[in-house]
Design an enzyme around this catalytic site. Structure first.
Site, PDB file in Angstrom:
ATOM      1  N   ASP A  71       0.812  -1.208   0.000  1.00 57.52           N
ATOM      2  CA  ASP A  71       0.000   0.000   0.000  1.00 57.52           C
ATOM      3  C   ASP A  71       0.851   1.266   0.000  1.00 57.52           C
ATOM      4  OD1 ASP A  71      -2.351  -1.369  -0.142  1.00 57.52           O
ATOM      5  OD2 ASP A  71      -2.859  -1.185   1.981  1.00 57.52           O
TER       6      ASP A  71
ATOM      7  N   ASP B 101      -1.560  12.785  22.279  1.00 60.53           N
ATOM      8  CA  ASP B 101      -0.298  12.491  21.596  1.00 60.53           C
ATOM      9  C   ASP B 101      -0.332  12.951  20.148  1.00 60.53           C
ATOM     10  OD1 ASP B 101       0.749  11.395  23.865  1.00 60.53           O
ATOM     11  OD2 ASP B 101       0.696   9.312  23.179  1.00 60.53           O
TER      12      ASP B 101
END
Length: 301
Positions: A73, A181
């Site tokens: 991918d 995060d």
């Protein structure tokens, strides 16, 4: 059987073991199907197949009516970003691991691609993201980076820093300040990638929407949200050192306080060709190992 296409560009995952032999066999097959074959310049330099010409992305866009991508991918995403503006359709042969977009197994490429070259295929159009980074300059903002993404745009904290604080606006409407995060803005294509591992839902590629997924948020009430894909999303760095932004893993590090990452729908779409009978749900079953151990057709043990 006559070919539907005339000139194919061949793009390969040239770092993989045995890639030269694999690409040579695919190129020979395409030639035997009546297509002119050229390699993209990076692949050509890496594998050295002198019987085939080399073209850069602009030349592929001008001269080729098909691109065959051999890899995973990641290779497919990079090729899609380069060729979407030219409208060149892509066929993906999976030489990687998961392969959501490169859906043709390497061992089956000949019998699968032959009818596709003759025009028997399913065509799908995938939405792309267009993003830029703006930096304050007096009363204005300068664009310091801009690019496209097929999967996602990810704003992340620095490697040695704590959480980042991000202000998010959608269509100039304030959403929230997130302490986390990081934050993912994902297309439907990217919903099976990082966004999925961060707790986001899977979006069917036909849905006109984005995902906004916080990464390890400080407040557990900060949940993924689906946005309409005609929305422009603006993310501002409020606090946090050494934050970075990635557009399909194209990274811009060391963002500063006040930097803005703007994401919107690209005018370009990725054209992907699948074998006849392809469908998204079968891909999910196969790649995510759904339905394993379940008796078929509702049978009872």
């Amino acid at each position: 059987m006559a070919s539907r296409f005339r000139h194919a560009a061949l793009v390969g995952k040239y770092q993989a073991p045995g890639s030269r032999q694999v690409l040579a066999s695919v190129a020979e097959f395409l030639t035997n199907q009546g297509l002119e074959v050229s390699l993209d310049t990076t692949t050509a330099m890496a594998v050295g197949l002198p019987d085939y010409g080399a073209l850069d992305a602009a030349q592929i866009g001008k001269h080729c009516d098909l691109a065959v991508v051999v890899g995973g991918d990641g290779t497919m995403l990079g090729t899609a970003r380069q060729l979407a503006r030219y409208g060149v359709p892509l066929i993906g042969i999976n030489q990687g691991r998961l392969g959501f977009m490169t859906d043709i197994p390497m061992a089956e490429f000949r019998e699968t691609i032959a009818p596709m070259i003759a025009g028997d295929y399913e065509e799908e159009h995938r939405t792309m993201l267009e993003g830029c980074v703006k930096r304050p300059s007096g009363d204005e903002f300068d664009v310091i980076y801009e690019t496209f993404a097929v999967n996602d745009v990810v704003v992340s904290r620095g490697a040695s820093a704590g959480m980042v604080e991000l202000r998010v606006d959608v269509q100039d409407q304030f959403v929230a300040n997130f302490r986390a995060d990081g934050l993912i803005i994902s297309s439907p294509t990217g919903s099976t990638a990082y966004a999925l591992s961060a707790g986001g839902p899977i979006l069917h590629p036909g849905i006109s929407g984005w995902l906004m997924v916080p990464i390890a948020p400080h407040a557990l009430s900060n949940r993924p949200i689906v946005l309409p894909d005609d929305s422009e999303v603006r993310i501002e760095i409020v606090a946090g050192r050494d934050a970075s932004v990635n557009f399909d893993h194209q990274s811009l590090a060391s963002l500063l306080h006040g930097d803005r990452i703007c994401v919107r729908r690209s005018e370009h779409r990725v054209r992907v060709l699948h074998p006849r009978g392809w469908n998204f749900y079968a891909t999910l079953r196969r790649k995510l190992h759904w339905n394993e151990g379940v008796l078929p057709d509702g049978a009872h043990s």
